[in-house]
Design an enzyme around this catalytic site. Structure first.
Site, mmCIF file in Angstrom:
data_model
loop_
_atom_site.group_PDB
_atom_site.id
_atom_site.type_symbol
_atom_site.label_atom_id
_atom_site.label_comp_id
_atom_site.label_asym_id
_atom_site.label_seq_id
_atom_site.Cartn_x
_atom_site.Cartn_y
_atom_site.Cartn_z
ATOM 1 N N HIS A 78 33.393 23.257 5.685
ATOM 2 C CA HIS A 78 34.610 22.316 5.482
ATOM 3 C C HIS A 78 33.899 21.080 5.114
ATOM 4 C CE1 HIS A 78 37.222 19.236 7.149
ATOM 5 N NE2 HIS A 78 37.890 19.874 6.420
ATOM 6 N N GLU A 98 33.224 21.075 1.399
ATOM 7 C CA GLU A 98 34.376 20.808 0.606
ATOM 8 C C GLU A 98 34.745 19.493 0.320
ATOM 9 O OE1 GLU A 98 38.949 20.723 1.454
ATOM 10 O OE2 GLU A 98 38.043 22.183 2.367
ATOM 11 N N GLU A 130 39.257 13.454 11.339
ATOM 12 C CA GLU A 130 40.312 14.575 10.835
ATOM 13 C C GLU A 130 40.248 15.706 12.135
ATOM 14 O OE1 GLU A 130 40.841 18.571 7.981
ATOM 15 O OE2 GLU A 130 39.678 16.859 7.245
#
Length: 444
Positions: A66, A69, A146
């Protein structure tokens, strides 16, 4: 009258006969190319799916898939910081990316005549990513924030993490996609580039193009832009440590003062959709819908919410697209004054009654019709189609499996559903979680 007969013929035709036009190729460097032709609008969805996700991460660096990404939107040898997304927007398009356990995918939705530009830029960042120490620090802070917003500030998300970790003791599916916080804090340049260099290669990727395109033109563009990128000879086989046989029920209590309403969840190990053998997964789709797909017509909804007022909400769910064994889950939120113990006992009674009596024939047929309609309507969403194929192909299925799936769903019988229920709904293969605000709830 002619329209009526045409509609009737459509409703009775095998769904595979109505399937979208799909063409496949493989470039010399091993990159798979899938083209889904739909000429109803001059729009194209361009997606690159990497057969690497959170479950393919090395131990100790959870969240690296992630994290990478995010870093892929920085800069390359030819594009400056943020220029990729700025160029997409300047050409009237949208772009984004997402990471799951079995894949990471990047996509753009643009006018069909911009496809070549999208391929040029995506091929560039597949092979020419440039990272700075500032990028590393900035995006690490972003993913940590996040996690704060989506997990640390959500007691339900924290509870799901604990349940999943208890369900998968040995498989990487037990590790959060976003990562464990203490490992995310240590991610840096070395870990990001190591994952990028090993996994972001054409022979570990699937290009999916859906929309107003001709397959031959897509192949020519793919050869031009992706073809020159060399294959990575060391792409690892997708072997994950598997779960040992689960022979004992597992239980946990998650306590968090921010929980406003106590509830219980249960998760069972369940088989995924396998290439050439999707029948069991199809039966589990029916089982989830029959048990808890609707608050009004499902077994849980009728028995727990309307006939007895034991619960204010209930559900059952199953997601079969997975490279390895997945889960079948259920949730019950008790009504005011109903203990979790009583709610769980009532849930178990509903399951036992279902196992003894089998599915209601009318509900089976209603569900069959709903699933058929859903599969037909899904073909009107080009981006949804591209995602359907991408998720399936990166999880071990084939184009033929995707196109056979709607008819396999239609062929499910009550006997199939009961057989699947008897195999999966075994408490020895389950984890039950009580989510509570404080210990006083347990004494009520």
């Amino acid at each position: 009258m002619h329209r009526l007969f045409a509609a009737l013929a459509l409703s009775l035709a095998p769904l595979a006969a109505l399937a979208e036009e799909v063409t496949t190729y493989t470039l010399e460097n091993g990159m798979e190319v899938v083209v889904i032709e739909d000429n109803r609008a001059p729009v194209v969805v361009h997606m690159v799916w990497y057969k690497s996700g959170a479950a393919d991460e090395p131990a100790g660096v959870s969240g690296i898939a992630h994290y990478l990404e995010h870093l892929m939107f920085k800069q390359t040898e030819t594009l400056g910081p943020g220029e990729f997304s700025e160029t997409v927007a300047a050409n009237g398009g949208t772009d984004n990316a997402f990471t799951s356990y079995d894949y990471t995918a990047y996509f753009q939705r643009v006018a069909a005549d911009r496809l070549g530009l999208m391929m040029q830029m995506e091929a560039d960042r597949m092979n020419n990513l440039v990272l700075t120490e500032e990028d590393i620090v900035t995006e690490r802070d972003v993913i940590l924030e996040e996690r704060n917003q989506r997990v640390e500030n959500e007691p339900g998300a924290l509870a799901r993490e604990q349940l999943r970790a208890a369900q998968f003791l040995n498989h990487r599916y037990g590790v959060p996609i976003i990562g464990w916080r203490h490992e995310m804090e240590t991610l840096g340049m070395e870990e990001a580039l190591a994952f990028y260099d090993l996994h972001y290669a054409p022979n570990n990727a699937i290009l999916i193009v859906a929309g107003d395109v001709a397959p031959e033109e897509v192949l020519d563009l793919a050869r031009e832009h992706y073809g020159p990128i060399p294959a990575e000879p060391n792409v690892p086989e997708r072997f994950r440590a598997q779960e040992p046989p689960q022979t004992a029920e597992r239980r946990l209590v998650y306590e968090d003062p921010r929980v406003s309403q106590p509830y219980l969840t249960r998760s069972y190990l369940a088989p995924e959709r396998d290439a050439g053998a999707q029948e069991k997964a199809a039966a589990l789709v029916y089982l989830a819908e029959l048990l808890g797909g609707s608050n009004f017509t499902s077994e849980f909804g009728r028995a727990l919410q309307f006939e007895s007022d034991i619960a204010v909400w209930s559900s059952a769910f199953y997601g079969g697209v997975s490279l390895d064994d997945t889960t079948f889950g259920m949730v019950v939120v008790p009504s005011e004054g109903v203990s979790l113990d009583d709610a769980e006992a009532a849930m178990d009674r509903v399951i036992a009654d279902f196992m003894a009596n089998g599915p209601d024939p009318d509900q089976m047929e209603s569900l069959r019709t709903q699933l058929r309609a859903s599969e037909i309507y899904a073909r009107d969403n080009v981006q949804g189609l591209a995602r359907r194929y991408g998720a399936a192909l990166t999880s071990g299925l084939t184009v033929e499996d995707v196109q056979a799936w709607p008819d396999i769903l239609q062929a499910v019988t009550a006997e199939d559903v009961l057989a699947a229920a008897e195999e999966v709904l075994d408490k020895r293969r389950s984890v039950t979680s009580w989510v509570i605000p404080n210990q006083e709830v347990l004494s009520q």
